[in-house]
Design an enzyme around this catalytic site. Structure first.
Site, mmCIF file in Angstrom:
data_model
loop_
_atom_site.group_PDB
_atom_site.id
_atom_site.type_symbol
_atom_site.label_atom_id
_atom_site.label_comp_id
_atom_site.label_asym_id
_atom_site.label_seq_id
_atom_site.Cartn_x
_atom_site.Cartn_y
_atom_site.Cartn_z
ATOM 1 N N CYS A 177 28.180 13.923 -40.030
ATOM 2 C CA CYS A 177 27.915 13.406 -41.375
ATOM 3 C C CYS A 177 29.222 13.475 -42.161
ATOM 4 O O CYS A 177 30.270 13.779 -41.602
ATOM 5 C CB CYS A 177 26.798 14.190 -42.059
ATOM 6 S SG CYS A 177 27.145 15.956 -42.224
ATOM 7 N N THR A 178 29.169 13.213 -43.441
ATOM 8 C CA THR A 178 30.392 13.099 -44.243
ATOM 9 C C THR A 178 31.203 14.396 -44.277
ATOM 10 O O THR A 178 32.380 14.424 -43.935
ATOM 11 C CB THR A 178 30.060 12.677 -45.679
ATOM 12 O OG1 THR A 178 29.243 11.513 -45.650
ATOM 13 C CG2 THR A 178 31.331 12.389 -46.469
#
Length: 327
Positions: A177-178
C-alpha cells in the site's frame, strides 16, 4: 523555492486516553504551523502533515515524549507548495478503516519485506501480489503483475478476500500500500483467515520509491498520495497530476481533454453524479479560487482557517451564554 517537509506517520498502540491527546496535539500543530490531519483512536495514531523542518521536528519530539506514542513510524518527503490547507486532529473508531472487529496488528501481522528484497519476492511465480489500495489509486501506478481488487474503499477489501482468495490455493501472498498502514491490517486479516505465508512491503510504496533506483524498479507509473501533490514518482519527485475539486480524485492530461471535464466542476469520473445545485456551488468556488490567485492569495489558507475557527468559537460562546441565561 521553499521546501515543505511532508511527514506520514502511524503507530498501532492501545490508547485508552486518546481523547485527552487531541487538545495538546492540536495546540502543538497550530503553534508550529503544521498543516494536515492526524487521526487518534483507541488503536493508535495515523496521518500525514506538512510544515517547515523545525515544525516537523517539534511534532516528532512531542510524539517521542508521549510514552504511548514513542517509536511512532514515520516517513518524510518534500513538497514545493503547501500540500494541506487546514490543521486537524480527529477522534476516530479506527485509524485506518477496515470495519472488521478484532483485527490487531500488534499481535498478528504479516512478514515485513525490505524494499531491497521486494523485487525478488514479487518475481517469484508462486507469490500472489495484491495491491490493497483503492481503484483510483491503482490507476496511476502499481507494481508489475499485481492484482487490482478494484475497491472503492478499504472497507471493501475483506469482501474481496472472501470472494477471490483461498488459503488452500494461494500459499504465498504479498501485499503493498502507500505507506504501510493498510497492509498492517490487511496482512493481519489474512493471517486470521488462515493464510500462512503473508508478506507486505515495509514502509510501503513510498519507501520503495525512495530507496530503490529507477533502473532496478518494478514499479510502473506514479504513486497517489493524499495531499496537494496528488502523486509522486521515483525518488519521491512530484508528478504532474491535479485533483478534481468536485470528487477529489486525480485527473490526468487525458481527462482534461474530455468533454466531461470542467475545471473545478467535473471530470470523467464524477460527471453526471452531482445535482445542478452542487454544480453551481462548484462553479462559484472555482470562480473564487481564480480570483484569489489573481490577488496572489490562497482561497483556503491559514488566514481563512483562522477566521473560520474564530467564527466557530464565537458561535459556541453565544450558545453557552444562551444556555446560561436559560439556567
Amino acid at each position: 523555492m521553499s521546501q515543505y517537509v511532508v511527514c506520514a506517520l502511524y503507530k498501532f498502540v492501545e490508547l485508552n486516553h486518546y481523547q485527552e491527546l487531541r487538545a495538546p496535539l492540536l495546540a502543538l500543530m497550530e503553534e508550529n504551523h503544521i498543516r494536515g490531519t492526524l487521526l487518534l483512536a483507541q488503536e493508535g495514531i495515523n496521518g500525514t502533515v506538512a510544515s517547515s523542518r523545525q515544525g516537523i521536528d517539534a511534532l516528532l519530539a512531542w510524539l517521542e515524549n508521549e510514552p504511548s506514542l514513542k517509536g511512532t513510524v514515520y516517513k518524510e518527503s518534500s513538497a514545493s507548495e503547501p500540500p494541506f490547507n487546514r490543521t486537524k486532529v480527529k477522534l476516530k473508531k479506527e485509524i485506518v478503516t477496515m470495519g472488521v472487529e478484532g483485527i490487531d496488528p500488534r499481535h498478528v501481522v504479516g512478514t515485513y519485506v525490505k524494499p531491497q528484497d521486494w523485487n525478488a519476492l514479487i518475481s517469484d511465480p508462486e507469490v500472489l501480489v495484491v495491491d490493497t489500495r483503492n481503484d483510483y489509486e491503482v490507476q496511476l501506478g502499481t507494481f508489475k503483475n499485481a492484482l487490482n481488487p478494484k475497491t472503492e474503499t478499504f472497507r471493501e477489501f475483506p469482501h474481496y478476500v472472501q470472494e477471490n482468495l483461498d488459503p488452500q490455493k494461494h500459499k504465498k501472498v504479498a501485499m503493498f500500500c502507500t505507506g504501510g498502514i493498510r497492509c498492517e491490517k490487511s496482512t493481519a486479516y489474512l493471517k486470521e483467515q488462515g493464510f500462512e505465508e503473508v508478506y507486505h512491503l515495509e514502509g510501503g510504496i513510498l519507501k520503495y520509491l525512495e530507496e530503490v533506483p529507477q533502473e532496478q524498479s518494478l514499479w510502473e507509473g506514479d504513486c497517489y498520495v493524499f495531499d496537494g501533490r496528488v502523486a509522486v514518482g521515483h525518488g519521491l519527485a512530484e508528478s504532474d497530476y491535479q485533483i478534481c475539486n468536485a470528487c477529489r480524485l486525480p485527473i490526468t492530461e487525458e481527462d482534461k481533454q474530455s468533454e466531461q471535464y470542467e475545471q473545478g466542476v467535473s471530470c470523467p469520473r464524477c460527471f453526471g453524479t452531482h445535482s445542478e445545485e452542487q454544480l453551481e456551488r462548484f462553479r462559484e468556488r472555482e470562480k473564487q479560487v481564480q480570483l484569489a490567485k489573481l490577488r496572489g492569495e490562497s482561497h483556503i489558507g491559514e488566514e481563512s482557517a483562522a477566521l473560520i475557527e474564530k467564527r466557530r468559537a464565537e458561535k459556541l460562546a453565544r450558545k453557552a451564554a444562551q444556555r446560561g441565561q436559560k439556567g
